[in-house]
Design a protein around this motif. Structure first.
Motif, PDB file in Angstrom:
ATOM      1  N   SER A   7       0.805  -1.216   0.000  1.00  0.00           N
ATOM      2  CA  SER A   7       0.000   0.000   0.000  1.00  0.00           C
ATOM      3  C   SER A   7       0.838   1.266   0.000  1.00  0.00           C
ATOM      4  O   SER A   7       0.347   2.345  -0.329  1.00  0.00           O
ATOM      5  CB  SER A   7      -0.931   0.013   1.222  1.00  0.00           C
ATOM      6  N   SER A   8       2.123   1.144   0.374  1.00  0.00           N
ATOM      7  CA  SER A   8       3.008   2.306   0.436  1.00  0.00           C
ATOM      8  C   SER A   8       4.018   2.343  -0.702  1.00  0.00           C
ATOM      9  O   SER A   8       4.902   3.197  -0.718  1.00  0.00           O
ATOM     10  CB  SER A   8       3.768   2.339   1.772  1.00  0.00           C
ATOM     11  N   LEU A   9       3.886   1.436  -1.651  1.00  0.00           N
ATOM     12  CA  LEU A   9       4.866   1.359  -2.733  1.00  0.00           C
ATOM     13  C   LEU A   9       4.950   2.657  -3.524  1.00  0.00           C
ATOM     14  O   LEU A   9       6.042   3.170  -3.795  1.00  0.00           O
ATOM     15  CB  LEU A   9       4.517   0.197  -3.665  1.00  0.00           C
ATOM     16  N   SER A  10       3.819   3.234  -3.882  1.00  0.00           N
ATOM     17  CA  SER A  10       3.837   4.466  -4.679  1.00  0.00           C
ATOM     18  C   SER A  10       4.401   5.637  -3.872  1.00  0.00           C
ATOM     19  O   SER A  10       5.108   6.486  -4.418  1.00  0.00           O
ATOM     20  CB  SER A  10       2.436   4.795  -5.191  1.00  0.00           C
ATOM     21  N   ASP A  11       4.119   5.692  -2.561  1.00  0.00           N
ATOM     22  CA  ASP A  11       4.643   6.762  -1.718  1.00  0.00           C
ATOM     23  C   ASP A  11       6.164   6.671  -1.621  1.00  0.00           C
ATOM     24  O   ASP A  11       6.874   7.673  -1.735  1.00  0.00           O
ATOM     25  CB  ASP A  11       4.045   6.694  -0.309  1.00  0.00           C
ATOM     26  N   ARG A  13       8.179   5.148  -3.705  1.00  0.00           N
ATOM     27  CA  ARG A  13       8.778   5.404  -5.019  1.00  0.00           C
ATOM     28  C   ARG A  13       8.835   6.900  -5.307  1.00  0.00           C
ATOM     29  O   ARG A  13       9.836   7.399  -5.841  1.00  0.00           O
ATOM     30  CB  ARG A  13       8.007   4.679  -6.116  1.00  0.00           C
ATOM     31  N   ALA A  14       7.786   7.635  -4.952  1.00  0.00           N
ATOM     32  CA  ALA A  14       7.783   9.075  -5.182  1.00  0.00           C
ATOM     33  C   ALA A  14       8.905   9.755  -4.392  1.00  0.00           C
ATOM     34  O   ALA A  14       9.609  10.625  -4.915  1.00  0.00           O
ATOM     35  CB  ALA A  14       6.431   9.667  -4.790  1.00  0.00           C
ATOM     36  N   THR A  17      12.428   8.617  -5.863  1.00  0.00           N
ATOM     37  CA  THR A  17      12.613   9.156  -7.215  1.00  0.00           C
ATOM     38  C   THR A  17      13.000  10.625  -7.174  1.00  0.00           C
ATOM     39  O   THR A  17      13.928  11.063  -7.871  1.00  0.00           O
ATOM     40  CB  THR A  17      11.328   8.980  -8.041  1.00  0.00           C
ATOM     41  N   VAL A  54       6.309   5.561   5.723  1.00  0.00           N
ATOM     42  CA  VAL A  54       5.614   4.572   4.902  1.00  0.00           C
ATOM     43  C   VAL A  54       5.273   3.373   5.776  1.00  0.00           C
ATOM     44  O   VAL A  54       5.817   3.207   6.869  1.00  0.00           O
ATOM     45  CB  VAL A  54       6.465   4.119   3.694  1.00  0.00           C
ATOM     46  N   ASP A  74      10.093  -3.432  -3.909  1.00  0.00           N
ATOM     47  CA  ASP A  74       9.159  -4.510  -3.609  1.00  0.00           C
ATOM     48  C   ASP A  74       9.863  -5.829  -3.304  1.00  0.00           C
ATOM     49  O   ASP A  74       9.270  -6.901  -3.380  1.00  0.00           O
ATOM     50  CB  ASP A  74       8.176  -4.700  -4.759  1.00  0.00           C
ATOM     51  N   TYR A 193       2.669  15.344   2.854  1.00  0.00           N
ATOM     52  CA  TYR A 193       3.319  14.142   2.334  1.00  0.00           C
ATOM     53  C   TYR A 193       4.761  13.956   2.793  1.00  0.00           C
ATOM     54  O   TYR A 193       5.457  13.076   2.267  1.00  0.00           O
ATOM     55  CB  TYR A 193       3.270  14.160   0.797  1.00  0.00           C
TER      56      TYR A 193
END
Length: 207
Positions: A7-11, A13-14, A17, A54, A74, A193
């Motif tokens: 559930s925190s993968l996109s957070d 990654r942002a 990155t 996260v 991941d 964020y």
């Protein structure tokens, strides 16, 4: 074994990155927080620490190369770079001393960027100015000063403003706020964020 909750993968990654975009050699320090949470930390090239929480599980601190972490968010963590992390970290979340509308923080950041573009193109007072000088003058500028209940003045420099803006931490919804926090010698902007922290020169290490 994966350390990061899906559930925190996109957070995550942002965060990584953007840190790597600002500094291709950026390190990311992962610190266990409360149960089921991990705090990601990195240091931006202008001396500001940035952090985002996260969901995940980690038994102990681990510092890794941000570029390597991006490929393994991941899965298992990349090789440790613990000895390369040389900066202290603030202790705790700190004390909230002021709350500022997020729109004001975005406006201050955008105005500074426009000032740099104009000065780079036209000079200052008719004189050309080097990009390094422009950057340093911008970052050292203090656009926000908070006065605490006991009369202390807390300067919030462009280093912090640019940190939260360029890391994408500032919320864009109507009614979003940014907290000004202090913890010992550290000052922070805590946003929707993530947060950015800066310690004034001359203060001793803590945390």
């Amino acid at each position: 074994m994966a350390w990061l909750a899906g559930s925190s993968l996109s957070d995550a990654r942002a965060f990584v990155t953007r840190a790597v975009r600002l500094d291709p050699g950026a390190l990311v320090r992962l610190r266990p927080a409360e149960e089921g949470a991990v705090a990601l930390w990195s240091r931006l090239p202008w001396g500001v620490l940035v952090s985002r929480g996260v969901r995940g599980t980690l038994r102990q601190d681990r510092t890794v190369l941000g570029a390597d972490l991006l490929t393994r968010l991941d899965g298992e963590l990349p090789a440790s770079r613990d000895t390369d992390w040389r900066w202290s970290i603030p202790f705790g979340a700190g004390e909230v001393v002021e709350r500022i509308p997020a729109a004001d923080v975005r406006r201050v950041g955008a105005a500074a960027a426009q000032t740099v573009r104009t000065a780079a193109a036209e000079g200052v007072g008719g004189r050309a100015v080097g990009s390094r000088m422009l950057r340093d003058a911008l970052l050292d500028h203090v656009p926000i000063v908070v006065t605490t209940d006991d009369g202390r003045h807390i300067p919030v420099s462009q280093r912090l403003v640019q940190g939260v803006v360029r890391m994408g931490f500032v919320g864009e919804a109507a009614g979003d706020f940014v907290d000004v926090r202090i913890s010992g010698p550290w000052t922070a902007l805590a946003c929707a964020y993530g947060s950015a922290w800066h310690r004034a020169a001359g203060n001793g290490l803590i945390g």
